[in-house]
Design an enzyme around this catalytic site. Structure first.
Site, PDB file in Angstrom:
ATOM      1  N   CYS B 408       0.818  -1.221   0.000  1.00 31.13           N
ATOM      2  CA  CYS B 408       0.000   0.000   0.000  1.00 31.13           C
ATOM      3  C   CYS B 408       0.847   1.264   0.000  1.00 31.13           C
ATOM      4  O   CYS B 408       0.446   2.285  -0.563  1.00 31.13           O
ATOM      5  CB  CYS B 408      -0.941   0.017   1.206  1.00 31.13           C
ATOM      6  SG  CYS B 408      -0.132  -0.260   2.777  1.00 31.13           S
ATOM      7  N   HIS B 454      -1.892   1.089   7.277  1.00 30.87           N
ATOM      8  CA  HIS B 454      -2.227   1.317   5.868  1.00 30.87           C
ATOM      9  C   HIS B 454      -1.794   2.708   5.467  1.00 30.87           C
ATOM     10  O   HIS B 454      -1.614   3.590   6.320  1.00 30.87           O
ATOM     11  CB  HIS B 454      -3.740   1.151   5.708  1.00 30.87           C
ATOM     12  CG  HIS B 454      -4.185   1.031   4.291  1.00 30.87           C
ATOM     13  ND1 HIS B 454      -3.638   0.125   3.408  1.00 30.87           N
ATOM     14  CD2 HIS B 454      -5.121   1.724   3.600  1.00 30.87           C
ATOM     15  CE1 HIS B 454      -4.237   0.243   2.235  1.00 30.87           C
ATOM     16  NE2 HIS B 454      -5.141   1.213   2.326  1.00 30.87           N
ATOM     17  N   ASP B 470      -8.121   5.793  -2.158  1.00 28.32           N
ATOM     18  CA  ASP B 470      -7.255   4.704  -1.720  1.00 28.32           C
ATOM     19  C   ASP B 470      -6.870   3.864  -2.936  1.00 28.32           C
ATOM     20  O   ASP B 470      -7.638   3.003  -3.381  1.00 28.32           O
ATOM     21  CB  ASP B 470      -7.986   3.847  -0.682  1.00 28.32           C
ATOM     22  CG  ASP B 470      -7.056   2.867   0.016  1.00 28.32           C
ATOM     23  OD1 ASP B 470      -7.497   2.206   0.979  1.00 28.32           O
ATOM     24  OD2 ASP B 470      -5.871   2.770  -0.406  1.00 28.32           O
TER      25      ASP B 470
END
Lengths: 317, 658
Positions: B408, B454, B470
């Site tokens: 991520c 994250h 995202d």
């Protein structure tokens, strides 16, 4: 701080009179305060609380409050260690001056719970500590070393305990009117003999009656010459005289006046020696002190009475 | 008071003291280098040898000075500064040195008190349930030492101090509970900011490549959340951490800041109430569901939306937040802020920049640029993995054009670069996403671990404010919908709790987590604010809740005292033998008749006296007393004899004299 507490306690118990009977320690008789280590414990708890607050330590609070609860429980436990005890006067054997006087104090544990580390002591007297199983009476001794002559009284003595943690100090003061009789120390070494009472000459002694040979003793002026054991006296510095039971071997009059010329304690000391010697030798003896007159007699009881009279001379009893 | 003459002192008792002190010190060894336990062992060992060898245990002054000096040096070498940890370590050394100074009882008591304090200081390192168990063990031993030294002479049983100590502590528990909840707490910290203890894993203030991946391997719990009502779907569970504006070509950092008014916020839809219990991480950031309505008490909301507390979190914190999933952050963007979020390093990412600049030149609107970039991730078959190929120099270009596989952090960083290069202000947001649901004690709560860390981005759209984008969700929607474990099936690097195997063991561990959660909430998280919340309902017309609580506490303590005394009395009475109890009843009846048994009077004497005083009752008194004496002082009460006695006592009636 101890000074202040003593003052306070003295004021609170100013009306306390000596009571002979068994005394039960109830609420009104037991005092309890934090000991010096108890105050330190309080300081510790405060520091721990501040530390736990500063760092927001949940377990820190748990520990601090656990110890706080412990102090709380210990307070109750120390109090209960004394509560309900019955105090009684115990026996006391007379001693001679300079020896250790002992008075027994009885602690009766009437309840069903054990009591631990209970101490009895008094001002200037040493005490003892003991454990009391349920239902039992334990005698703890109050002792006074090098006891001076006279009637020694511990007065208001203390029963106290610090058990179980030593943080709290619980005590009770009682006055059972305890007494220890201390005879004067008998004069040692060579002591001049007591005078024979006037009118009682040597011939008076030769009276009728049973004459059982009892033993030999030192010569005293006035002894009839025929009683002298010549054979046995060979080589001895003083002649030895046969003494007989039943024979009025001499009625001694031990008087205060006979010891004139010395201070009070010395006089009592000599009289004491005379009493002891007379009793040992089987003589009858009477004791005369200012205010006290004991007719001539013999035996353990009479000896005791004379010694006690000597012990009590000059005291208020 | 010479050691030989002191009746309170014995070798066994002193050995017990050494054992208690060692127990209090031992857990500290977990956080100290081995030299410290070696020091303890040498001092205690030498002292015990002297004790049992019959020698004087008070060390000569030169030796003591030498040992104190070496203790200082030892601490200095390890800590270099007098921090909290240094102070505690020094204390642990000094307590052993105290052994060498023991002459009288008060020295023993001082050592025990230091032991209590040493026990407390361990909680700076750990407050787990295991630590709590050790708390009780240590207190028990230390208190037993105090009991032993309050009893002169030989103890009746070898475990006598332990039993008395244990009983006292047990009976102290109700008072402890009372004090724990009611005793007024004061807001801390009281002096300065606590310097904190051991470092804990967690998000850092910057994001380097590999940071988030590193956290993905830790199953340590970051915080636990309980929702009022239904838990929102996982895809909405974003927990904001540090917001990063500055990209230096490799890492993202918060960057410089300038005082400016906070962006206007708008919230739509229902508020989701949730309670967070945050594990200590020694930093000041706290977490709430995106986006909270207001900062919880004791914290504030930063301009970029991050929550920071006033003090570092060194102990579990419990707070309630209300958040709205539907929100608008910011209505206009100042020039400086815009420039700040368009910043790109001087060199690097040339290809990416070129591509993005091309989008802008093509006249695409910001929204279209966002969609373009996201589509590129999807179409170019990017992969989401914990083990991407090594990307060294130009990370963004390498990732976007060559490797196309990453975690991520790669997605977020590259996306932000693309946006900035295309003229759309963007920033990287780190934090946590998702969490694991656990059911404990009929309550559902969410566990958010470090592995749920994250990174995502926010882009500025003039008509919508800062909008969350995202990019990981575009490539691996499972990550956001189902969690890390589901999105990386068969991944070996995942921590144990996230792996699918060993379901039964994980269930047990989840159960334990539930216990820990309750522990954090009620024991550790109960601070002055919690107390105020819990007890403020107790305020009345004339008194504040604090005053009422103080009275309540005092009343409670009195009740506790009374209760304890009654309990002790009842327990003792129950232990009395039954024959005695019946005899007491008999005596009580006689007392009513006017003949009271004296304290020191035996049964026979009493019977005689009573018969003389009340001849009408003489027969009954006589027979009952005889029965009693046989029972009490004879062999064990025979059943029949005891029954006869019991019947007799019950039937014994005192007729009042007319």
């Amino acid at each position: 701080m101890r000074f202040l507490i003593d003052r306070l306690e003295a004021w609170m118990t100013r009306k306390m009179q000596p009571v002979p009977g068994p005394i039960r320690l109830g609420h009104e008789r037991i005092y309890i305060i934090p000991d010096k280590s108890g105050l330190t414990f309080g300081l510790l708890l405060t520091l721990m609380f501040l530390g736990a607050s500063n760092e927001s330590l949940g377990l820190g609070f748990v520990l601090t409050f656990l110890l706080g609860g412990l102090a709380f429980t210990a307070l109750l436990a120390t109090f209960r260690n004394l509560f309900g005890l019955t105090i009684l006067a115990g026996p006391s054997e007379p001693v001679f001056a300079g020896q250790t006087a002992r008075i027994a104090v009885g602690l009766h544990n009437q309840g069903d719970r054990e009591r631990w580390a209970v101490t009895v002591d008094a001002d200037r007297w040493s005490g003892e500590t003991g454990d009391l199983p349920p239902g039992e009476i334990l005698f703890l001794a109050l002792t006074l070393a090098h006891a001076p002559r006279g009637v020694q009284r511990p007065g208001r003595f203390r029963v106290h305990t610090r058990f179980p943690l030593g943080i709290f100090f619980a005590w009770s003061r009682t006055d059972l009117g305890l007494e220890a009789v201390v005879y004067p120390r008998p004069e040692s070494g060579r002591v001049p003999d007591p005078p024979i009472p006037p009118g009682r000459g040597a011939f008076q002694r030769d009276g009728p009656g049973e004459e059982d040979f009892r033993g030999l003793r030192n010569y005293r002026p006035g002894d009839p010459p025929k009683r002298i054991a010549w054979k046995k006296s060979v080589g001895m510095p003083e002649p030895l005289v046969k003494s007989f039971a039943g024979a009025p071997g001499g009625i001694l009059s031990l008087t205060w006046e006979a010891t004139a010329g010395r201070d009070v304690e010395a006089r009592l000391s000599r009289l004491c020696r005379w009493v002891l010697d007379a009793e040992k030798d089987g003589e009858s003896y009477g004791l005369t002190l200012p205010g006290v007159r004991l007719p001539p007699n013999r035996g353990t009881a009479h000896r005791r009475a004379c010694l006690e009279a000597l012990a009590r001379y000059g005291s208020d009893s | 008071m010479t050691p030989a003459a002191d009746p309170y002192r014995s070798r066994w008792k002193l050995t017990g003291l050494a054992a208690a002190i060692t127990l209090a010190a031992v857990p500290h060894a977990l956080h100290l280098p081995p030299t410290f336990p070696i020091f303890w062992t040498l001092v205690a060992g030498g002292w015990l040898l002297a004790l049992w060898g019959g020698r004087n245990t008070v060390a000569p002054t030169p030796l003591r000075v030498l040992l104190v000096g070496s203790a200082w040096l030892l601490t200095w070498f390890h800590f270099h500064r007098l921090t909290q940890g240094a102070f505690v370590s020094l204390l642990s050394l000094f307590i052993f040195l105290k052994l060498l100074e023991i002459r009288e009882r008060k020295d023993v008591i001082t050592a025990v008190f230091i032991g209590y304090f040493l026990t407390l200081s361990f909680f700076l390192n750990s407050q787990s349930i295991l630590s709590a168990a050790w708390l009780f063990l240590s207190s028990w031993m230390l208190t037993a030492v105090l009991v032993a030294f309050s009893h002169p002479g030989k103890a009746p049983r070898w475990d006598f101090p332990l039993r008395i100590s244990g009983r006292l502590l047990l009976h102290a528990l109700p008072v402890m509970a009372l004090l724990f909840f009611l005793f007024p707490r004061i807001p801390g910290p009281l002096w300065g900011i606590s310097s904190g203890g051991a470092a804990v894993t967690g998000l850092s203030e910057s994001m380097q490549p590999g940071d988030i991946r590193f956290l993905a391997q830790s199953e340590e719990v970051a915080f636990r959340v309980r929702f009022d009502g239904k838990t929102p779907p996982r895809r909405d569970l974003y927990w904001r951490g540090p917001v990063l504006h500055f990209f230096d070509g490799r890492a993202w950092k918060p960057g410089a800041s300038r005082p400016a008014p906070a962006p206007k916020r708008l919230h739509f839809g229902p508020a989701i109430l949730h309670e967070v219990v945050l594990e200590p991480h020694h930093k000041r950031r706290i977490f709430a569901l995106e986006f909270p309505h207001a900062a919880p008490p004791g914290s504030r909301l930063k301009r970029d939306g991050q929550l920071v507390a006033e003090q570092p979190i060194t102990t579990p914190q419990r707070y309630i937040a209300a958040s709205h999933l539907d929100y608008r952050l910011g209505t206009e963007l100042g020039d400086w802020e815009r420039q700040r979020n368009l910043q790109l390093p001087f060199l690097g990412a040339a290809k990416s920049r070129e591509m993005a600049a091309g989008w802008q030149a093509a006249g695409l609107s910001p929204r279209e640029i966002v969609d373009k970039a996201l589509n590129r991730y999807r179409e170019e078959t990017f992969g989401y993995t914990l083990s991407p190929p090594l990307m060294t120099l130009d990370m963004v270009d390498q990732f976007l054009f060559e490797a196309k596989r990453g975690f991520c952090e790669h997605f977020a960083a590259s996306f932000a670069v693309l946006m900035r290069a295309a003229g759309v202000p963007a920033r990287v947001v780190t934090g946590y996403q998702g969490g694991e649901i656990n059911r404990f004690n009929e309550e559902t709560y969410l566990i958010v671990r470090q592995a749920d860390a994250h990174a995502w981005t926010e882009v500025w759209l003039d008509d919508a404010g800062w909008v969350r984008v995202d990019p990981t969700a575009a490539v691996a929607p499972d990550r956001v919908e189902l969690g890390l474990a589901a999105s990386l099936p068969g991944e070996a690097l995942l921590p144990f709790m996230l792996k699918p195997e060993f379901g039964w063991l994980k269930d047990a561990l989840l159960l334990w987590d539930g216990v820990n959660h309750a522990w954090n909430q009620w024991v550790l998280g109960y601070d002055w604010r919690q107390q105020e919340e819990l007890l403020s309902g107790l305020s009345s017309d004339f008194f504040s809740w604090r005053q009422n609580v103080t009275w309540l506490l005092l009343g409670g303590l009195l009740l506790a005292a009374g209760g304890l005394l009654l309990y002790w009395q009842a327990r003792e009475r129950a232990q009395r033998d039954p024959a005695r109890r019946l005899y007491d009843r008999f005596c009580a009846r006689l007392a009513k008749a006017g003949v009271e048994r004296r304290a020191t009077e035996g049964p026979l004497d009493f019977a005689r006296r009573a018969s003389t005083a009340r001849p009408d009752l003489a027969e009954g008194i006589d027979s009952l007393t005889r029965l009693y004496i046989d029972l009490r002082y004879g062999p064990a009460p025979a059943g029949k004899a005891f029954d006869a006695f019991r019947q007799g006592v019950i039937a014994f009636r005192v007729k009042t004299k007319t």
